[in-house]
Write an enzyme that holds these catalytic residues in place. Sequence first.
Site, PDB file in Angstrom:
ATOM      1  N   GLY B  69      -1.391 -38.083  -9.003  1.00  0.00           N
ATOM      2  CA  GLY B  69      -1.604 -37.941  -7.565  1.00  0.00           C
ATOM      3  C   GLY B  69      -0.359 -37.701  -6.742  1.00  0.00           C
ATOM      4  O   GLY B  69      -0.424 -37.664  -5.512  1.00  0.00           O
ATOM      5  N   GLN B  70       0.784 -37.515  -7.389  1.00  0.00           N
ATOM      6  CA  GLN B  70       1.991 -37.276  -6.618  1.00  0.00           C
ATOM      7  C   GLN B  70       1.824 -36.045  -5.743  1.00  0.00           C
ATOM      8  O   GLN B  70       1.077 -35.125  -6.075  1.00  0.00           O
ATOM      9  CB  GLN B  70       3.204 -37.058  -7.532  1.00  0.00           C
ATOM     10  CG  GLN B  70       3.756 -38.305  -8.133  1.00  0.00           C
ATOM     11  CD  GLN B  70       3.252 -38.509  -9.522  1.00  0.00           C
ATOM     12  OE1 GLN B  70       2.205 -37.949  -9.879  1.00  0.00           O
ATOM     13  NE2 GLN B  70       3.944 -39.300 -10.311  1.00  0.00           N
ATOM     14  N   LYS B  71       2.559 -36.048  -4.685  1.00  0.00           N
ATOM     15  CA  LYS B  71       2.406 -34.980  -3.702  1.00  0.00           C
ATOM     16  C   LYS B  71       2.578 -33.600  -4.344  1.00  0.00           C
ATOM     17  O   LYS B  71       1.804 -32.685  -4.100  1.00  0.00           O
ATOM     18  CB  LYS B  71       3.435 -35.171  -2.588  1.00  0.00           C
ATOM     19  CG  LYS B  71       3.182 -34.340  -1.371  1.00  0.00           C
ATOM     20  CD  LYS B  71       4.110 -34.788  -0.254  1.00  0.00           C
ATOM     21  CE  LYS B  71       4.104 -33.923   0.977  1.00  0.00           C
ATOM     22  NZ  LYS B  71       2.894 -33.363   1.415  1.00  0.00           N
ATOM     23  N   LEU B  73       1.983 -32.664  -7.214  1.00  0.00           N
ATOM     24  CA  LEU B  73       0.928 -32.276  -8.148  1.00  0.00           C
ATOM     25  C   LEU B  73      -0.353 -31.898  -7.436  1.00  0.00           C
ATOM     26  O   LEU B  73      -1.225 -31.265  -8.022  1.00  0.00           O
ATOM     27  CB  LEU B  73       0.643 -33.425  -9.124  1.00  0.00           C
ATOM     28  CG  LEU B  73       1.814 -33.986  -9.920  1.00  0.00           C
ATOM     29  CD1 LEU B  73       1.297 -34.958 -10.974  1.00  0.00           C
ATOM     30  CD2 LEU B  73       2.601 -32.871 -10.589  1.00  0.00           C
TER      31      LEU B  73
END
Lengths: 1190, 184
Positions: B69-71, B73
């Site tokens: 969920g990293q930005k 990604l």
Amino acid sequence: MQQSEDVKDEDLPANTLEHFAELDQVLEMIENMLPIQAEGFERGFEHYTEVLSRYQEQPHLLDTHLEVLLSRLLGKIREAAPPTGARDAAFKYLYIICKVRTYKVLVKFMPHELSDLEFVLQLLEQQDPKQFENWETRYMLLLWMSILVLNPFHMSRLDAQQLGTPTETDENNFVLINNVNNQAVTVTPKMERIFELCKLYSSTNDTCSSMAAYLAAKYFVRADIKDLYLERYLDWIMDQHQADTLQVKFGQLAAVAAILKHGKREDLLPYADKLLKWIVGCQYKDVNDFLKYKYYIKIVQRLGLVHLKPRIASWRYKRGTRSLARNLNQASAAGDAEVIADADEADADAEEIVVPDAIEEVIEELLQALRSGGNDIRWSAAKGLGRVTNRLPKELADEVIGSVIGILSPLEPHEAWHGACLALAELAKRGLLLPYRLHELVPLLMQALFYDEMKGYMSVGQHIRDAACYMCWAFARAYNPDDLKPFVQQISSGLLTVAVFDREINCRRAASAAFQESVGRLGNFPYGIEISTTTDFYSVGLRQHSYLVISDFIAQYEEYREPMIDHLVQRKVGHWDAAIRELVAKALHKLTRRAPRYMAAVVLPQLLAKTETIDLNARHGCVLAMGEITLTLRQLELEGPGNVYLTNQRIAELNELINSFVERSYYRGMSGELMKSCSASFIRNCSLAQLPATDVCLASWQRVIDMCLITTSSTIRTAAVEAFAELSRAYYCEEKMSAGNAQIIGRYLEGADNDLEEHIRMGHLAALGVLPEFMLRPQLNPVMYKLVLHSLTNQSAAGDHENQQTFRWSEARTQSVYALCKIVQTIGYDDTKDGFGNQHLFNDVVKCMLNAMAEYTLDNRGDIGAWVREAAMTSLFEIATTCPKEMLEEDLVHQIVAGFMQQAVEKIDRTRGLAGRLCCRLIHTQPAIPHIKAHARLLEIFPSDENTVLWLFADNTFPLFCELLALPDYSKRVLLGLCASIGQLTESLIKYASNAFFEFLRSHKQMVPRLCTEIIQIFEEYLLNERITYPMLSFLDILMGSGTIDAVLHDEQNLFAEDVYRLLNLEVKGYKKLYKTATSIGTYCQLIQVPRLSRRIFAKMSVFLGLQHVHVRKTAATKLYEALALHGDATEIPEENMDEILSLLSETDWTAPLVQVRPLRNQLCNLIGIQPPVSGGAAAANKQVTVADK
Amino acid sequence: MGFLTVLKKMRQKEKEMRILLLGLDNAGKTTILKRFNGESIDTISPTLGFNIKTLEHNGYTLNMWDVGGQKSLRSYWRNYFECTDGLVWVVDSADRMRMEMCKDELQVLLKEERLAGATLIVLCNKQDLPGALSSNEIKEILRLDDITTHHWLVAGVSAVTGEKLLSSMDWLIDDIAKRIFTLD
């Protein structure tokens, strides 16, 4: 699904696996895997493939173990420096798992860590795309690649990863690495390399190209790739396919299709028009190549989808759960409980749908493809049409549906009907067919359900009926029960009719599945649950069962009864397949009990009317059906005195039927055959039914039977004989008929003498056999002796009564034996002049059959006498077990029993099996048959339960019958049979027969001399009868070579060896028969082991070595060599010569001309120490010289 | 190819569901997945890339896709949208600071064509932490009531204690199973 679960509980024969049992074995195989070039690789691989392929049908069983299997294989693949070929081997192993589990499932289990990307990429680049042996490596690498490119990182960053560690977690780190990367771009970036690989592999025309297409679809739709490469890639493909229809690269087409499938609609939209223009420009649909057309249609339909926004069916929650299996239990309640909202509501407030012009073209292409000749293309087009229409506004969608329905016209070819049905099913499944269409559609659906048209010599329609079932199934899923209510009666009875009465198994099953779905989802099919449990997937699988059993079950419900009967009468009675027509008649026979009034009042007149058509099939079917219906109706009438179904008028019509056929000459020519067979069946049924019949009618029936008896077709003759049996029994017993009866018998007796055509004789013989008692008794003597006469070959019958041609008529003799047996049963054993209680008559019959049991006629079909022997055995058994026991005379009983025993060890499996079984049964018959010799011992040998022995298998039966050799009463006959079996060419038979025989000899040494004497007696008795002596030669060879009779051979007092030698000489005298002579050599050579004979044998051999037949010379040399090598030291040959003799025998080319061979032969004689033989001519010349000298 | 082939394929496919787990980073997606799969949840590091797990539940085969969920990604989430039957949106209930961002991301997602028709379940994770927002509060913040395009449910769960996790997944599967299956 539901059905198969049900079945699991029962003990039906099935091949289902419960779990992946071979896991450890497979892991071990992987562990011990060899590199591909190693010698044992192929064997190991084949074994591995075989084990895994067992799961091809239930691949999900592998699921829980995929992870471990994959990790082992990938471990081998990832090894830094594996031995040559090891990696390819691992990929081959991996591919097999992929094949079994399908790539779509397997790909989810492939690892997708970034660290693998560079590894896979490098490996893939090292492959040679043209190398055909290890294509699995490329295939699996491409598949692996397709999951690796799913990673959620910008591709351009990946090149940097080589520098950094892949375990960096913070997103900031990526930026950092990215920056580093920017400074050092010397290698080609990964993005570019993958792009090149996609291009390369989608251009190969092998299996890998489909994987490349899959990879391309995953790769080019990525957010970071699409802008950079998608257009380049598509342009490149379009460029490759510029109107070149010959060098088509299917992988590229597949790639376009896949990209359009997986890509995001908005991303693809910019290219849609260009692609459509391009693909329509390629002439792929005009060429007669279905593969091109298939990709064409896939691309076109997906382009259509790109243009239109998807819509979600608003009704999808209203039609019950996904799987019916869970739903079915509460099926009845489901329909009512749901809140029914208007499905159109949602559409009304949907926003305006913009439909681009391209859609029109797409729809047009799809409609056209529905008519294509390729099945796959029609399916694809139908699905495409469903998907595209799903996204159209209501009015347009309805227009499309209108054009599809328009295809269902009688003028369209069957392909178009199929395509249209599929399309309608797809549309209905998506709820696009509005209920108002049903009025128009259901009649067409009914047509499609029963579509069956002759085209040339075959019929088409199977696929259309299948598709029609699909349509019904789709209706059940998409419509509310209320919408379908007006049509339930039509659809349900239509489906059941197909499920029960369709000719093809897949249509019956399809209809049963559709019915089941309808019952579950709609809940308003009458008696749905009861019927759908009976008409399941398995029970409709057998046509006979569904026609005769299930149909009767369904017909108990009034709703279905008449529609089913009507269907049979209107559509199936005249079906093109005769087997179906026969089944229809039988089915109507059963259904008549369910609806007798309807049958009598409605069906019979319809059938009668159809008997006048020119359609032969219809006529045949109608006559068959009328006979069967009449029979049931009369049975019902006779059961209850109040029941009257057949009016006088109806009876008169039935009486008239056959006569009218005769008058119209319907029995002539090719079509006559069919008419004969159905008429015979009709007559039989009417006679069984004791239908009141006029004299004219009876005369016509008799006439037809007479015609049928002399046809070449055995089925018609059999039918006629059955009909005649019933006819005569039912109608000829009246006093007034007796003159006519005598006439008939006279005619048949005459016909039985026919010596021009075998089938004419057979028909009449069979008819004589079924005469009822009251007709037979006055004429018993002539009939019986006629049958006796025709049961035997002219040699064994008294006098030479016929020409040579009838010698080969074993089939007629078989028929005669059976007929004879039948008349014995008909008359019985009462003690009058004309009964078989008369010992004289009885003995004549038995003797005749005993003679028949000795028939060994041969022709180009082989031992056709076996049929007669089998018939004789069956009949003898019948008679012996049913007659009063005091009639069986001692001598005859012995001959019967001994005859059975002999047959039970002869060469034909089938005959042997029958003989063994009957023999066993005869011995155990209660009350016991008198006069059986050594009965007590026989009861011990043969098991009382005959089913404990496999009578057809030689290894089961021979040991039993060899026991009989201990009984002098039977041993000679058994030996006779054994000699025929052991001397044969069939290897397995020789093996089992001789094993059992030798085993017996070894364990009963004291009996060997007696048996040897009996063998000599047999040989002598049958000398020059080649049926016996030919196998006898080989038999003796094997016997003497076995070592079991050495005692006899070496006993100076026993003349066995001398007798064999003497009889052999007599048998092969003159050396006229090449193969007999050659066979005898082996037997001669066996005698070398008897010292007192060896010189004579050498003399004999020296003659053979000088004979002009090459084959004889060669055989003699080989056999002599073998014999000398074995028994040389027992002979008088000087030991020092032996080596030379042997080398002379083996090294001489005995096929060389006689002039060269004879001096060598003479040299051999000198070495052995015998006089070289002189030919007759030379001897005479010698004599003259001597005389002249004097 | 005939009707029976289609039927066989459908019967295999209708037992399968594809479920996508999304949410901001550190929401607990992987923990939930591991909890489901019966794996240890002691050492879980941020997901770099994605995980696929196949599990059996209530007679259905669930293909669970869990994407980091990293930005950076998030823009690649679209790679995984295809054929999604159910969407699990995981929220860190204690992360009050990023609730607004969470709402925005979810709304972007729901506009996505390829997710149309998928059932949505919002799992308010970390209910065991003090100061966690309740599921009702989160429903308000995310403005779930405005969603008409998807069937949805919001549930407060805890991956660590396993609270309510199973029942919410049961609801999701049940809702997917309730609609009729077409092979598209």
